[in-house]
Design a protein around this motif. Structure first.
Motif, PDB file in Angstrom:
ATOM      1  N   THR A 103       0.797  -1.221   0.000  1.00 58.10           N
ATOM      2  CA  THR A 103       0.000   0.000   0.000  1.00 58.10           C
ATOM      3  C   THR A 103       0.830   1.273   0.000  1.00 58.10           C
ATOM      4  N   LEU A 104       2.141   1.162   0.265  1.00 56.03           N
ATOM      5  CA  LEU A 104       3.000   2.343   0.238  1.00 56.03           C
ATOM      6  C   LEU A 104       4.136   2.212  -0.773  1.00 56.03           C
ATOM      7  N   GLN A 105       4.953   1.180  -0.631  1.00 51.73           N
ATOM      8  CA  GLN A 105       6.106   1.093  -1.515  1.00 51.73           C
ATOM      9  C   GLN A 105       5.680   0.975  -2.980  1.00 51.73           C
ATOM     10  N   SER A 106       4.639   0.198  -3.237  1.00 49.76           N
ATOM     11  CA  SER A 106       4.193   0.012  -4.621  1.00 49.76           C
ATOM     12  C   SER A 106       3.699   1.315  -5.256  1.00 49.76           C
ATOM     13  N   ARG A 109       6.496   3.903  -5.997  1.00 47.86           N
ATOM     14  CA  ARG A 109       7.229   3.697  -7.252  1.00 47.86           C
ATOM     15  C   ARG A 109       6.481   4.334  -8.423  1.00 47.86           C
ATOM     16  N   LEU A 110       5.158   4.234  -8.412  1.00 51.93           N
ATOM     17  CA  LEU A 110       4.374   4.853  -9.479  1.00 51.93           C
ATOM     18  C   LEU A 110       4.448   6.377  -9.422  1.00 51.93           C
ATOM     19  N   TRP A 111       4.589   6.919  -8.232  1.00 54.54           N
ATOM     20  CA  TRP A 111       4.743   8.378  -8.099  1.00 54.54           C
ATOM     21  C   TRP A 111       6.000   8.840  -8.833  1.00 54.54           C
ATOM     22  N   TRP A 112       7.090   8.068  -8.693  1.00 56.97           N
ATOM     23  CA  TRP A 112       8.350   8.450  -9.341  1.00 56.97           C
ATOM     24  C   TRP A 112       8.431   8.019 -10.801  1.00 56.97           C
ATOM     25  N   TYR A 113       7.807   6.888 -11.109  1.00 58.75           N
ATOM     26  CA  TYR A 113       7.925   6.335 -12.463  1.00 58.75           C
ATOM     27  C   TYR A 113       6.546   6.066 -13.061  1.00 58.75           C
ATOM     28  N   PRO A 114       5.708   7.117 -13.211  1.00 63.73           N
ATOM     29  CA  PRO A 114       4.353   6.891 -13.739  1.00 63.73           C
ATOM     30  C   PRO A 114       4.365   6.357 -15.163  1.00 63.73           C
ATOM     31  N   ARG A 132      -3.610   7.517  -3.264  1.00 62.97           N
ATOM     32  CA  ARG A 132      -3.530   6.230  -2.566  1.00 62.97           C
ATOM     33  C   ARG A 132      -2.540   6.299  -1.399  1.00 62.97           C
ATOM     34  N   ILE A 133      -1.418   6.953  -1.606  1.00 55.93           N
ATOM     35  CA  ILE A 133      -0.420   7.092  -0.551  1.00 55.93           C
ATOM     36  C   ILE A 133      -0.988   7.895   0.620  1.00 55.93           C
ATOM     37  N   GLU A 134      -1.649   9.008   0.320  1.00 53.98           N
ATOM     38  CA  GLU A 134      -2.183   9.849   1.383  1.00 53.98           C
ATOM     39  C   GLU A 134      -3.288   9.144   2.162  1.00 53.98           C
ATOM     40  N   SER A 135      -4.108   8.354   1.489  1.00 51.92           N
ATOM     41  CA  SER A 135      -5.152   7.619   2.206  1.00 51.92           C
ATOM     42  C   SER A 135      -4.533   6.551   3.102  1.00 51.92           C
ATOM     43  N   THR A 136      -3.397   5.988   2.674  1.00 52.37           N
ATOM     44  CA  THR A 136      -2.704   5.016   3.511  1.00 52.37           C
ATOM     45  C   THR A 136      -2.114   5.697   4.737  1.00 52.37           C
ATOM     46  N   TRP A 137      -1.531   6.892   4.559  1.00 56.13           N
ATOM     47  CA  TRP A 137      -1.037   7.626   5.730  1.00 56.13           C
ATOM     48  C   TRP A 137      -2.173   7.893   6.709  1.00 56.13           C
ATOM     49  N   GLU A 138      -3.326   8.224   6.186  1.00 60.12           N
ATOM     50  CA  GLU A 138      -4.482   8.511   7.061  1.00 60.12           C
ATOM     51  C   GLU A 138      -4.819   7.287   7.907  1.00 60.12           C
ATOM     52  N   ARG A 139      -4.858   6.117   7.277  1.00 63.10           N
ATOM     53  CA  ARG A 139      -5.183   4.897   8.016  1.00 63.10           C
ATOM     54  C   ARG A 139      -4.090   4.541   9.030  1.00 63.10           C
ATOM     55  N   LEU A 140      -2.837   4.692   8.618  1.00 64.23           N
ATOM     56  CA  LEU A 140      -1.741   4.367   9.532  1.00 64.23           C
ATOM     57  C   LEU A 140      -1.719   5.309  10.726  1.00 64.23           C
ATOM     58  N   ASP A 141      -1.967   6.584  10.477  1.00 60.57           N
ATOM     59  CA  ASP A 141      -1.977   7.532  11.587  1.00 60.57           C
ATOM     60  C   ASP A 141      -3.099   7.217  12.571  1.00 60.57           C
ATOM     61  N   ASP A 160       8.597  -1.101  11.915  1.00 58.11           N
ATOM     62  CA  ASP A 160       8.708   0.335  12.162  1.00 58.11           C
ATOM     63  C   ASP A 160       9.888   0.945  11.404  1.00 58.11           C
ATOM     64  N   PHE A 161      10.964   0.193  11.244  1.00 57.99           N
ATOM     65  CA  PHE A 161      12.093   0.658  10.453  1.00 57.99           C
ATOM     66  C   PHE A 161      11.668   0.832   8.991  1.00 57.99           C
ATOM     67  N   TYR A 162      10.921  -0.121   8.510  1.00 52.33           N
ATOM     68  CA  TYR A 162      10.401  -0.079   7.138  1.00 52.33           C
ATOM     69  C   TYR A 162       9.498   1.134   6.947  1.00 52.33           C
ATOM     70  N   LEU A 163       8.594   1.352   7.904  1.00 49.92           N
ATOM     71  CA  LEU A 163       7.678   2.483   7.826  1.00 49.92           C
ATOM     72  C   LEU A 163       8.442   3.802   7.833  1.00 49.92           C
ATOM     73  N   ALA A 164       9.459   3.916   8.668  1.00 49.44           N
ATOM     74  CA  ALA A 164      10.233   5.158   8.724  1.00 49.44           C
ATOM     75  C   ALA A 164      10.932   5.431   7.402  1.00 49.44           C
ATOM     76  N   MET A 165      11.480   4.394   6.771  1.00 48.46           N
ATOM     77  CA  MET A 165      12.114   4.591   5.471  1.00 48.46           C
ATOM     78  C   MET A 165      11.109   5.104   4.446  1.00 48.46           C
ATOM     79  N   LEU A 166       9.923   4.540   4.430  1.00 47.71           N
ATOM     80  CA  LEU A 166       8.919   4.959   3.457  1.00 47.71           C
ATOM     81  C   LEU A 166       8.441   6.376   3.736  1.00 47.71           C
TER      82      LEU A 166
END
Length: 209
Positions: A103-106, A109-114, A132-141, A160-166
């Protein structure tokens, strides 16, 4: 000893960070992505996807960032960054790592390479990825507000390390992940870890310090 094929700030970052946090011996092998070294025949023999990271463990090359997060944390279970088999939180831990990958990494990638989806409508693809990314941040928050401060509550995990990188990856987006209050608190906690400073020094990173 592990060998990590990496590029500064790329998806290899979370694997590198975990290796530092865990204090396990490893060597770094820089992949010059600007020169397309990841597409070279030598590298493709290790990782046919032609991306970083690749982690060589006992002579076996492994890839996919989420899989490497799970693998490294399980291999060094004594550090407590992965709930063990039979632990009530094991399922939640696996859920979060794979959720972050999908829901985030995928969409990031489309944000950078549409153009990978539709070069003629790149702006539309990019806008859809952003939403999609912003709606995922909303759910995670919301999850962290109810169950935080970490994804597993009071228990720090490799997820949590993975989430911080993203979150770091979105630092230049119109609304980066750290603009949500509970995600910002998780980012603050993760960036305060000594391993984060070591990671930044070794990879030569400065943004989002």
């Amino acid at each position: 000893m592990y060998s990590l094929y990496y590029s500064p700030g790329a998806a290899s970052m979370v694997v590198h960070w975990l290796l530092i946090e865990l204090g396990v011996p490893h060597e770094l092998r820089l992949v010059d992505t600007a020169a397309k070294q990841q597409k070279s025949p030598e590298y493709l023999r290790l990782n046919p996807n032609g991306v970083v990271p690749t982690l060589v463990d006992h002579g076996q090359p492994l890839y996919e960032a989420a899989a490497l997060v799970l693998h490294v944390a399980d291999r060094h279970a004594e550090a407590g960054l992965a709930p063990a088999q039979g632990d009530p939180q094991r399922g939640l831990y696996l859920q979060w790592v794979l959720n972050l990958a999908n829901t985030l990494q995928s969409p990031l990638r489309l944000w950078w390479y549409p153009q990978d989806i539709d070069g003629e409508h790149a702006d539309t693809v990019k806008d859809g990825a952003r939403r999609r990314i912003e709606s995922t941040w909303e759910r995670l928050d919301a999850h962290l507000a109810a169950n935080g401060p970490y994804l597993l509550g009071e228990r720090l995990s490799a997820a949590d390390f993975y989430l911080a990188m993203l979150m770091r990856w979105t630092r230049n987006m119109p609304r980066p992940g750290h603009e949500w209050p509970h995600l910002a608190e998780l980012a603050r906690r993760m960036k305060a870890r000594p391993s984060f400073a070591t990671l930044y020094e070794r990879e030569g990173l400065t943004e989002w310090a």
